[in-house]
Structure formats: structure tokens, C-alpha cells
Scaffold this motif. Structure first.
Motif, PDB file in Angstrom:
ATOM      1  N   ARG A  76       0.848  -1.191   0.000  1.00  7.67           N
ATOM      2  CA  ARG A  76       0.000   0.000   0.000  1.00  7.67           C
ATOM      3  C   ARG A  76       0.885   1.242   0.000  1.00  7.67           C
ATOM      4  O   ARG A  76       2.002   1.213   0.543  1.00  7.67           O
ATOM      5  N   PRO A  77       0.400   2.349  -0.557  1.00  7.67           N
ATOM      6  CA  PRO A  77       1.245   3.541  -0.657  1.00  7.67           C
ATOM      7  C   PRO A  77       1.829   3.997   0.673  1.00  7.67           C
ATOM      8  O   PRO A  77       2.943   4.522   0.719  1.00  7.67           O
ATOM      9  N   ASN A  78       1.097   3.800   1.777  1.00  7.52           N
ATOM     10  CA  ASN A  78       1.602   4.271   3.071  1.00  7.52           C
ATOM     11  C   ASN A  78       2.566   3.294   3.731  1.00  7.52           C
ATOM     12  O   ASN A  78       3.003   3.513   4.860  1.00  7.52           O
ATOM     13  N   GLN A  79       2.902   2.211   3.045  1.00  7.74           N
ATOM     14  CA  GLN A  79       3.874   1.244   3.553  1.00  7.74           C
ATOM     15  C   GLN A  79       5.233   1.482   2.899  1.00  7.74           C
ATOM     16  O   GLN A  79       5.334   1.516   1.675  1.00  7.74           O
ATOM     17  N   SER A  80       6.251   1.638   3.709  1.00 11.27           N
ATOM     18  CA  SER A  80       7.598   1.780   3.156  1.00 11.27           C
ATOM     19  C   SER A  80       8.145   0.402   2.786  1.00 11.27           C
ATOM     20  O   SER A  80       7.675  -0.617   3.296  1.00 11.27           O
ATOM     21  N   PHE A  81       9.094   0.372   1.897  1.00  8.70           N
ATOM     22  CA  PHE A  81       9.750  -0.879   1.530  1.00  8.70           C
ATOM     23  C   PHE A  81      11.140  -0.567   0.995  1.00  8.70           C
ATOM     24  O   PHE A  81      11.475   0.585   0.740  1.00  8.70           O
ATOM     25  N   LYS A  82      11.941  -1.624   0.846  1.00  7.27           N
ATOM     26  CA  LYS A  82      13.299  -1.458   0.324  1.00  7.27           C
ATOM     27  C   LYS A  82      13.454  -2.185  -1.000  1.00  7.27           C
ATOM     28  O   LYS A  82      12.815  -3.220  -1.226  1.00  7.27           O
ATOM     29  N   ILE A  83      14.300  -1.640  -1.844  1.00  6.68           N
ATOM     30  CA  ILE A  83      14.648  -2.273  -3.107  1.00  6.68           C
ATOM     31  C   ILE A  83      16.075  -2.801  -2.973  1.00  6.68           C
ATOM     32  O   ILE A  83      16.990  -2.053  -2.621  1.00  6.68           O
TER      33      ILE A  83
END
Length: 578
Positions: free
Chosen positions: A354-361
């Protein structure tokens, strides 16, 4: 007509809301979603979320048969703020003199094929978006402003500058401007140009003895925006300004003058109204009072428009970007990511959260685990066992409303391809030989079958794996080590060598190398971990370390079955002392 994904993932929920709101605001017209990007330097993977969020929603709307426009506003008429570090062909000596000019008036880095700074950095993003399957309408703000497209909006803003100032005043502190972290570049020039009351904010425009003005001319002499508006007459639209950089001053008629722009906090809501934007996301930094998105909610009404629906999106982190591959000051771009991963994988990262969830690439070893996860999902989708939300994210990754994205015909495991690329060091005939032996019953007949995934894995090895971690196979046996082996170690090598011919495939060699310690301990090579004592794992690790030392002179390396295939039977036998 393309079918909607039958699910209630975040993309579908926003699509429902946007379609309904668009019909309420502009019935019968195409749905308008928007993104804004500033080509002030490399456009990084965090900026990509500004594009992918509305893209995914727009694509879902297209799948449902609606017309939709995804606008990308290139903020190329923004001022050149500073000289970025670490960009090839750019030095502070050559580019500092251009600070304050529009990005499209700044020379491109030396050696660039593009006419100016903005076009140079825009081009890389356009290329990446094409590979990602993102359909959009690009709008150059330089073109919009310099051709007079926004003339009526500028005159309207100047006429209602008191109303705009009153909105902005609600967010100013008694001690001066309340500085907020902004997704847009802080415009120091606007702050420097403000005089008198001290009521200026870097995003607000200047307020001085002559009053508040939401418009900044670029100087007619030095082209910089270090200017102060000294007077404006509504009836005649005569505007006078002075340049604080070179001292130039002039009086112009704003109804025919095209060398300036509205300040950011006014420019953004003006565009919402002008384009009829229904959906546009913004970064989490816009959730604070006084931020551009919050202030825009009030200012857009002055232009007769409404604020778009738009989620706040969280930031995107990076895992393990190697310094060697980052000639851009350490900021990886979508182009950097697409060198090492297929577009489906990159799309999936943005679609599944979801847009409000951060994540890493991942640029480090985690990319191998990520690909394993993707391949597992691919299999579950194929056999119908995937969860609905996972099916939706997968669908948005592999196709758009326009059709399937190109994909690898034989998607072999990424970690295997990376190991092969590592060992063969660019020798494609060797790579094909190894890959064709992975599955003897269904051999790979051409390297192209494994592309583009093979090329991505090879690029990862070449750009993200340090030289001291690369695999170099020994030329000659380690005679001293072989001579020092005890009887048990010699027996383990003999068991391996005796089984090589019979087990020469990826699965066969996997069974063989894990089975040798089991057989030595008196168990079947087929025994499962539950049937074995804990000591077997220790024996396996010891055996593996011995093989790595004999083959590549280190404790670790690529997965042994892949390494053995890569080295080849004859050379393996030679290095193991046969």
C-alpha cells in the motif's frame, strides 16, 4: 475490453473512488491522474513511487474500459538550486554560475547528447518508464510557462494575491517562516528575495514593502530568479522587478510576459484546477501543517478547482547499493534497478505494498531471495493456489491494460544465473554449456531463452558484487591441501567423484553433494533431515568448505551444484586430485 482484477486490493479501492469522483466532477470526460517530477538531477527510485502509484490506479481504470490520462508534469522550469555531487561531466566550477536559472537553461553534463540539464535527466526516466510499461502524457512546465499557456492563471493569482497571502499567513510563525520538509526543492532564492515584513516562506513567494506577490520573474539579463517584484498594477498588468544578482531592473506587462512562474505553493494547486486532476499522491512529508499539499487544499479554490484525491506515500529505501556502480552520488535510479531486475519485479515491489507502507529495493544479495519469492508466487498463480491479493499484485506486475510485458521465456533461478555469470566472466558459450546441463531432459538450446533475466543477473554480478567476492576457479590443484587430507576427507572426495557422471545435472548434483556426508555416516543419501542426527549438518558444512577451498580457494562461493556444472567434469576431477 480488458477485465478488471476481481479483488479489493488498494489499487482497486482507489480506482473505485477515483472513477466515482471523476464522474461527479467532470461527467463523461477522461479521468485525470497526475504525477510531478523535477529533473534537477537523477530521478531516483523514491521519485518512482510518485509515478507508479497513479500509474497502477490509472491502469486499473483502463482495464475497466474507462478513458484516463496520466499526466507527468516535468518541473523543468524550476530553478537550478545547486550542483549535485558525483555526476560525470559536471564540476562545481562549470555549473555554479548557473544556479538560479531554469533547469532548461542550464547546460547538460559534458558529453551528454541532450540540449540542457533537464532534458538530460528527463531522458533516463522516460526510457525507464517505457521499459516499465507506464503510459503517460508528459507536460514540460518550461513549455507551458514560456508559451503563455498559464497567462490567465498567473493574472488571476496576481489579482487575488491578497487572498493567497491570507491563506499562507495562517501557517507562518511570528518569528519568520515555518520551515517544513518539502517534497519539492526548497527555493532559497525566494527566501533571499523577500524583504520588509519577514513574512516570506521559500515556497510562498515574496512579501516586502510593495506587498505580497506569488510570481517570480526570471531576470532578463542574467536569467536567474534572484529577483524582487517592486510593483504591480492590476489594471495595466505592469510589473516592475529588480534582480538582486546583477542589478538589472525592468518594467513589463504581465499579460504578454512569459519569463517567470508562480511560486510552488501556488503553482501546484493552479495546475490541479487547470488540468482537472482527480488523483495525485504526495509524500508523507506533506502531511504536516503548512506543507504544499495541505496549503494547496485551500488555494486551489481560488482557481475554481478542487484538491485531488491522493494518498500520502511512504519512502522507498535501498538495500546494499554498491558504490562502484553509483556514479550519481549514491542515489540509485529506476534505470539502475532495471539493469539488474526485470520490469515485472520492479512493478511488483510498488504494487504489492500500500502507498503508506515503506519498503526497500535490494541491490545486494537480497535480490536473490526476492527473485525466489517472485518465482514461487509465479508458480502459485499458475496452479491457482495464490491468495487473491497476491494474484492482483502479480497481475499488475506482468501486464498493463495494453497487454503483457515482455518476459523471459525460460525463467531459470536468478541465483543460478548469477552464479553462472560470475564463474564464466562474460564467456557466453561457457554460460550456455552450463545452463544447458541444468536440466538434461529439457536442455536450454540458446542463451536468448534465458534473457533478459540472464542479462540482469550478469549485470548484478558485474556492478554490485565487489571484486574480492567474485568467483575465480583455480587453475591447478591445491597439492598441499590434498596431501594433508585425512582418510575421511579423502573418502568424501572419492564418493563425490564416483557419482559425478551419473548425477551430472543441477538436481542430481544437489542430491550428490548433500548425500556424501550422509552416506559416510552410514545413512541413505535419500534420508531426510528429520531422520538424521544434528551432526550431519556439521559434516555437510565441513565437506562443502573443503570443496570450496579445492575449487576456488575460499570458504564459500556459489551454490556447489552450480559451481560444479560451471567448472565441468574434467576440470573438477583434476582439481579434486583424481
Amino acid at each position: 475490453m480488458a477485465q478488471s482484477t476481481e479483488t479489493t486490493d488498494w489499487v482497486s479501492r482507489f480506482a473505485d473512488e477515483v472513477i466515482e469522483e471523476s464522474e461527479r466532477r467532470a461527467p463523461g470526460k477522461p479521468v485525470v491522474v497526475a504525477s510531478g517530477l523535477s529533473p534537477s538531477g537523477p530521478i531516483h527510485l523514491g521519485n518512482l513511487r510518485e509515478v507508479m502509484t497513479p500509474h497502477l490506479v490509472a491502469d486499473e481504470i483502463r482495464r475497466r474500459g474507462h478513458q484516463v490520462r496520466h499526466l507527468i508534469s516535468w518541473d523543468d522550469y524550476d530553478r537550478y538550486r545547486k550542483v549535485p555531487e558525483g555526476i560525470a561531466g559536471v564540476s562545481k566550477e562549470t555549473h555554479t554560475q548557473h544556479i538560479g536559472k531554469p533547469l532548461t537553461s542550464v547546460p547538460a553534463p559534458q558529453g551528454s547528447a541532450y540540449p540542457n540539464w533537464a532534458e538530460h535527466f528527463k531522458a533516463a526516466m522516460v526510457e525507464a518508464l517505457a521499459e516499465l510499461g507506464v503510459e503517460f502524457d508528459g507536460i514540460s512546465q518550461t513549455a507551458q510557462y514560456t508559451s503563455g499557456v498559464y497567462r490567465e492563471q498567473i493574472l488571476h493569482a496576481m489579482k487575488h494575491r491578497g487572498d493567497i497571502d491570507a491563506v499562507l499567513a495562517q501557517y507562518r510563525t511570528k518569528n519568520g517562516p515555518a520551515k517544513k520538509q518539502s517534497q519539492k526543492p526548497v527555493d532559497e532564492a525566494e527566501l533571499e528575495a523577500a524583504e520588509g515584513s519577514g513574512a516570506a516562506n521559500e515556497d510562498d513567494g515574496s512579501s516586502g514593502a510593495a506587498g505580497y506577490f506569488p510570481y517570480k520573474p526570471y531576470c532578463g539579463n542574467c536569467e536567474k530568479d534572484l529577483t524582487t517584484v517592486t510593483s504591480y498594477v492590476d489594471d495595466t498588468t505592469e510589473l516592475s522587478y529588480t534582480c538582486n544578482e546583477c542589478g538589472f531592473s525592468e518594467t513589463v506587462r504581465l499579460n504578454e510576459f512569459n519569463r517567470g512562474k508562480l511560486v510552488w505553493k501556488v503553482d501546484w494547486p493552479m495546475r490541479w484546477a487547470f488540468e482537472g486532476v482527480v488523483f495525485e499522491p504526495s509524500g508523507v512529508d506533506h502531511s504536516s501543517p503548512g506543507s504544499s499539499f495541505q496549503v494547496g487544499r485551500q488555494i486551489v479554490g481560488i482557481f475554481g478547482g478542487k484538491q485531488p484525491i491522493g494518498p500520502m506515500y511512504a519512502f522507498v529505501g535501498i538495500s546494499g547499493m554498491a558504490k562502484m556502480s553509483s556514479s550519481k552520488g549514491g542515489v540509485p535510479t529506476p534505470g539502475d534497478a532495471l539493469k539488474i531486475m526485470e520490469p515485472q519485479i520492479l512493478r511488483w515491489l510498488y504494487a504489492r505494498r500500500r502507498p503508506n507502507q515503506s519498503f526497500k529495493i535490494a541491490f545486494d544479495q537480497e535480490i536473490q531471495r526476492l527473485y525466489d519469492e517472485w518465482d514461487k508466487l509465479d508458480g502459485k498463480v499458475a496452479d491457482g493456489s495464490a491468495l487473491p491479493a497476491d494474484v492482483a499484485a502479480h497481475s499488475r506486475a506482468v501486464r498493463t491494460a495494453g497487454g503483457e510485458l515482455p518476459r523471459t521465456a525460460r525463467p531459470l533461478p536468478y541465483r543460478t544465473l548469477a552464479s553462472v555469470a560470475d564463474i564464466t566472466a562474460g564467456h557466453q558459450d561457457q554460460a550456455l554449456r552450463i545452463l544447458s546441463e541444468l536440466d538434461p531432459e529439457n536442455p536450454l538450446t540458446a542463451l536468448d531463452e534465458a534473457r533478459p533475466r540472464y542479462d540482469k543477473a550478469e549485470a548484478w554480478i558485474n556492478t554490485q558484487v565487489p571484486a574480492d567476492q567474485r568467483t575465480i576457479v583455480r587453475d591447478e590443484p591445491d597439492a598441499e591441501l590434498l596431501k594433508s587430507l585425512d582418510e575421511a576427507s579423502q573418502q568424501s572426495l572419492r564418493l563425490l567423484l564416483d557419482g559425478l557422471a551419473e548425477h551430472w545435472s543441477l538436481d542430481g548434483l544437489t542430491h550428490l553433494v548433500y548425500g556424501v556426508p550422509k552416506v559416510q555416516a552410514g545413512f541413505s543419501a535419500d534420508a531426510t533431515p528429520k531422520e538424521l542426527p544434528a551432526e550431519i549438518k556439521t559434516a555437510q558444512r565441513t565437506f562443502f568448505a573443503l570443496l570450496y577451498h579445492l575449487l576456488v580457494g575460499r570458504d564459500t562461493g556459489p551454490r556447489l551444484p552450480t559451481l560444479l556444472l560451471a567448472v565441468g567434469q574434467e576440470r573438477v576431477r583434476h582439481l579434486l586430485g583424481e
